[in-house]
Design an enzyme around this catalytic site. Structure first.
Site, short mmCIF file in Angstrom:
data_model
loop_
_atom_site.label_atom_id
_atom_site.label_comp_id
_atom_site.label_asym_id
_atom_site.label_seq_id
_atom_site.Cartn_x
_atom_site.Cartn_y
_atom_site.Cartn_z
N HIS A 1 -3.01 -1.47 -3.09
CA HIS A 1 -4.01 -0.37 -2.68
C HIS A 1 -3.89 0.77 -3.51
CE1 HIS A 1 -4.44 -2.01 1.51
NE2 HIS A 1 -4.90 -3.02 0.57
N SER B 1 0.95 -1.21 0.10
CA SER B 1 0.26 -0.06 -0.03
C SER B 1 0.86 1.09 0.16
CB SER B 1 -1.02 -0.15 1.29
OG SER B 1 -1.97 1.00 1.20
N ASP C 1 -4.24 -4.26 6.28
CA ASP C 1 -4.59 -5.21 5.37
C ASP C 1 -3.26 -6.06 5.16
OD1 ASP C 1 -6.29 -6.45 3.36
OD2 ASP C 1 -5.61 -5.11 1.88
#
Lengths: 187, 281
Positions: free
Chosen positions: A38, A11, A131
């Site tokens: 992401h 991310s 995540d």
């Protein structure tokens, strides 16, 4: 069937590391690589191109139910979850975001663990949320190899640190060590 | 996590006690939906099975509404909508009527998106739009045409991309305001489709797995986006064949951005950029 299936999640702060990893693998690299990153929902184009500039491997956004091929880099399309179906194909879904994320790293990691078991290499890079931690643990539980980027090196340490808080992965590595590792398993 | 056997049991019990057959859904994503349902209901798997076996139709519809995925947006993927507007509609504009089916329309945003471009092209009056879905709750929202402003405001950018710009002709720039099609009430978090659109749309419950056309007519365009991804290859092919049989010629099929027809030509379609055109077999 490939010997290894490499799944990379990242991310915030992971883009440069991904580029570096892709650029360091030879064009004959035979294992499929899956990227769940992401990114902004509406930034559709440009990402594949950006990753492709120096990568010797072809980077694609897969279509639903794509048959997996070695030597390709599969990038989860923006605003879709990407996961592995039981028929060994790549599937997409627009289910609600998991951990506020779509694609969700947890989801692709868990599906990979279930289907490819010990052939999975899961790598979790820099990021600002948690995540991927649970998914990486699932990879471990199914006998796969788990690698977490050293939080000291990561631009944003929350994501790798969340995994380390949850369990002890196979390796904690810098990006250079990850590159070395990925090259070492390729014969 | 549920086992493959539990999922099979769930599908079998549901099939036995209702009109719903999920056997040909993509197994992994379907399992996640059932797991999510258990989490939402806070009940055990076997309690769920018991409740389904009791056969209460309301509960069964509740289950179906909750295991289906309802994500949809206004003008999702503007490039696709630009192609519909500037590539498909010119080929249909001289038809006496234009019939469009939206199977798996969820809460209806794409039906309304279609109406808006039809209206901009002066074709709305002679068009018939049919939205169908398995989820009765979503169909209710679709009929009302009322959405959360907060959750939809970002898609208004897409409106500008499709309505006010033309990638095929950069000199064509217009300035259509949102208020032409929507009543916007940010304080109460409401964006509502204007009545002249709502009154024209037809929303009907229909299960695509039945492989039937619920309307006694054929279509010039079928728009079915991010629905087939929940089906396995086998069911996908059957549904594509249903679409083929119920499209007129010329006729157009629009799928999700990352969906495709495996071996399109043998299924009776040519791929043209963002959409598929029916070919004569």
């Amino acid at each position: 069937m490939a010997n290894y299936y490499i799944f990379i999640g990242g991310s915030a702060g992971s883009f440069q590391s991904i580029v570096k990893i892709l650029n360091s693998l030879p064009e004959t690299y035979n294992y499929p690589i899956f990227l769940s990153l992401h990114r902004l929902k509406h930034v559709r184009g440009g990402f594949v191109e950006a990753l492709s500039i120096k990568s010797k491997l072809k980077v694609v956004e897969p279509e639903d139910k794509t048959v997996i091929m070695g030597g390709l880099v599969y990038l989860a399309p923006a605003n879709y979850h990407m996961y592995i179906e039981v028929s060994n194909t790549i599937a997409l879904s627009t289910e609600e975001p998991v951990n506020h994320s779509r694609p969700s790293i947890d989801l692709v990691f868990k599906s990979a663990a279930y289907v490819f078991e010990k052939k999975v290499i899961g790598i979790l890079l820099s990021g600002a949320n948690k995540d991927g931690a649970e998914g990486l643990l699932e990879i471990k539980n199914y006998g796969g190899t788990t690698i977490v980027q050293d939080p000291k090196e990561a631009s944003v340490s929350v994501m790798p640190q969340s995994a380390l808080d949850l369990f002890k992965p196979s390796y904690v590595m810098t990006v250079n060590q990850i590159i070395e590792f990925l090259n070492s398993i390729y014969i | 996590m549920l086992t493959a056997e539990q999922i099979k049991l769930f599908i079998r019990v549901l099939k036995y006690n209702s009109e719903y057959d999920f056997s040909d859904y993509a197994p992994k994503s379907f399992a996640r939906r059932v797991e999510k349902l258990l989490e939402d209901l806070q009940i055990d798997f076997y309690e769920l099975i018991d409740k389904i076996e009791n056969g209460d139709p309301d509960f069964i519809q509740f289950v179906v509404n909750n295991i289906t995925v309802n994500t949809t947006e206004l003008f999702r993927d503007p490039k696709v909508w630009q192609a519909i507007r500037y590539r498909i509609l010119p080929r249909l504009k001289d038809n006496e009527v234009i019939n469009i089916w939206h199977p798996g329309c969820s809460s209806g945003q794409e039906v309304y998106s279609m109406m808006i471009i039809l209206n901009e092209e002066g074709l709305l009056e002679k068009s018939n739009l049919y939205g169908t879905d398995i989820n009765t709750e979503m169909l209710e929202i679709a009929r009302k045409g009322e959405y959360s402003y907060r959750l939809n405001v970002e898609y208004l950018q897409n409106f500008d991309e499709v309505i006010n710009k033309n990638p095929y002709d950069y000199q064509h720039v217009s300035n259509v305001p949102y208020s032409k099609y929507f009543e916007i009430d940010p304080i109460n978090d409401i964006i509502r489709v204007k009545p002249f659109l709502r009154e024209k749309a037809v929303f009907v419950k229909h299960n695509l797995v039945s492989l039937t056309n619920p309307f006694e007519r054929q279509f010039d365009m079928i728009l079915c986006r991010n629905v087939l991804i929940y089906f396995n290859r086998n069911l996908q092919s059957k549904v594509i064949n249903l679409f083929y049989r119920n499209l007129k010629y010329p006729g157009y099929l629009v799928l999700g951005y990352h969906e495709t027809i495996l071996d399109a030509e043998s299924m009776g379609f040519f791929k043209h950029g963002y959409y598929f055109a029916k070919k004569l077999k």
